[in-house]
Design a protein around this motif. Structure first.
Motif, PDB file in Angstrom:
ATOM      1  N   LEU A  28      13.273 -22.404  10.699  1.00 29.35           N
ATOM      2  CA  LEU A  28      12.413 -23.576  10.494  1.00 29.35           C
ATOM      3  C   LEU A  28      12.607 -24.217   9.125  1.00 29.35           C
ATOM      4  N   PRO A  29      12.585 -23.466   8.013  1.00 20.91           N
ATOM      5  CA  PRO A  29      12.820 -24.140   6.730  1.00 20.91           C
ATOM      6  C   PRO A  29      14.234 -24.676   6.583  1.00 20.91           C
ATOM      7  N   LEU A  30      15.213 -24.025   7.196  1.00 25.73           N
ATOM      8  CA  LEU A  30      16.579 -24.552   7.126  1.00 25.73           C
ATOM      9  C   LEU A  30      16.690 -25.872   7.872  1.00 25.73           C
ATOM     10  N   ALA A  31      15.992 -25.980   8.995  1.00 25.94           N
ATOM     11  CA  ALA A  31      16.029 -27.227   9.766  1.00 25.94           C
ATOM     12  C   ALA A  31      15.363 -28.381   9.028  1.00 25.94           C
ATOM     13  N   ALA A  55       9.338 -23.659  17.216  1.00 28.33           N
ATOM     14  CA  ALA A  55      10.267 -24.785  17.035  1.00 28.33           C
ATOM     15  C   ALA A  55      10.029 -25.910  18.029  1.00 28.33           C
ATOM     16  N   ALA A  56       9.021 -25.781  18.848  1.00 30.61           N
ATOM     17  CA  ALA A  56       8.765 -26.790  19.883  1.00 30.61           C
ATOM     18  C   ALA A  56       8.640 -28.186  19.267  1.00 30.61           C
ATOM     19  N   GLY A  57       9.394 -29.101  19.821  1.00 32.06           N
ATOM     20  CA  GLY A  57       9.328 -30.478  19.359  1.00 32.06           C
ATOM     21  C   GLY A  57      10.167 -30.782  18.147  1.00 32.06           C
ATOM     22  N   HIS A  58      10.860 -29.780  17.615  1.00 32.87           N
ATOM     23  CA  HIS A  58      11.701 -30.018  16.434  1.00 32.87           C
ATOM     24  C   HIS A  58      13.097 -30.430  16.888  1.00 32.87           C
ATOM     25  N   PRO A  59      13.487 -31.678  16.657  1.00 28.66           N
ATOM     26  CA  PRO A  59      14.765 -32.166  17.179  1.00 28.66           C
ATOM     27  C   PRO A  59      15.984 -31.563  16.479  1.00 28.66           C
TER      28      PRO A  59
END
Length: 237
Positions: A28-31, A55-59
């Motif tokens: 998550l922080p890398l994205a 991560a739901a909804g994270h493109p």
């Protein structure tokens, strides 16, 4: 210096591979880094479900169910159960935990699909994080062309308790590809020659025994020779 600080400091826009993403502590922080896309590999179903929820909804995150290795196919994933509780962080395609059967430790096994990183044919891989409980060298073997083409920076969790000799073999493999591998200790970069394995890499391989040397060095960092100046500048030597 931890994995996230290292990868953030040397970040360039592009694709980051998270091999052994677990619940997404780093995914998550890398994205969230500028221009980053993360491909997160997690073959353990329970951990992958937790990551999918987070991560739901994270493109910028692509979640993959495969393990990563040096050849396509299938491997057996072994998950230790301590007093009936799954130890997600110990799940491994490289070891069976057969020597650690006891009243407290059982092992669940399942077949998982395997791909190589080279099969993705990435053109913009800027970083790879590997946490695979002994499968690190196999993952790198399957990424040889990617390393040669893209020259990503790397973070690696290497533990002799999971793969005897890995703190020798992985740096040697990377050295042949023009990479330098180091670890942080005492606020400074240390070369691999400074790793005293009896005092810095001693830990129990048994999930029911919590024992480790102090310090216990298991995070390692690697960079291509052409980025050595940037990487070395992050810490004194």
């Amino acid at each position: 210096m931890d994995e996230l600080a290292f990868l953030t400091a040397l970040h360039r826009p592009g694709t980051i591979v998270d091999a052994g993403a677990h619940e997404g502590l780093l995914t998550l922080p890398l994205a969230a880094l500028p221009g980053a896309r993360v491909i997160a590999f997690e073959p353990l179903a329970e951990a992958r479900a937790a990551l999918a929820r987070a991560a739901a909804g994270h493109p910028g995150i692509t979640l993959r169910r495969e393990a990563v290795g040096d050849a396509p196919g299938t491997l057996e994933l072994s998950l230790p159960l301590l007093d009936g509780e799954p130890q997600w962080q110990w799940a491994s395609t490289a070891k069976t935990y057969a020597a650690h059967r006891s009243d407290r430790v059982a092992v669940r096994r399942e077949s998982v699909p395997v791909v190589t990183l080279d099969s993705l044919a990435l053109a913009d891989c800027t970083a790879i994080k590997i946490d695979a409980e002994g499968a690190e060298l196999a993952i790198l073997r399957g990424a040889r062309a990617t390393l040669a083409r893209c020259r990503p920076v790397l973070t690696l969790e290497l533990e002799e308790r999971h793969a005897e000799g890995c703190t020798w073999s992985v740096p040697a493999f990377l050295d042949a590809l023009g990479y330098e591998t180091a670890f942080e200790h005492g606020g400074r970069w240390q070369p691999m020659a400074a790793l005293d394995r009896p005092t810095m890499q001693r830990a129990s391989p048994d999930p029911s025994v919590f024992e480790a040397s102090d310090p216990y060095i298991f995070n390692f960092y690697a960079w291509p020779a052409e980025r050595a100046g940037e990487a070395r500048a992050l810490l004194p030597r």
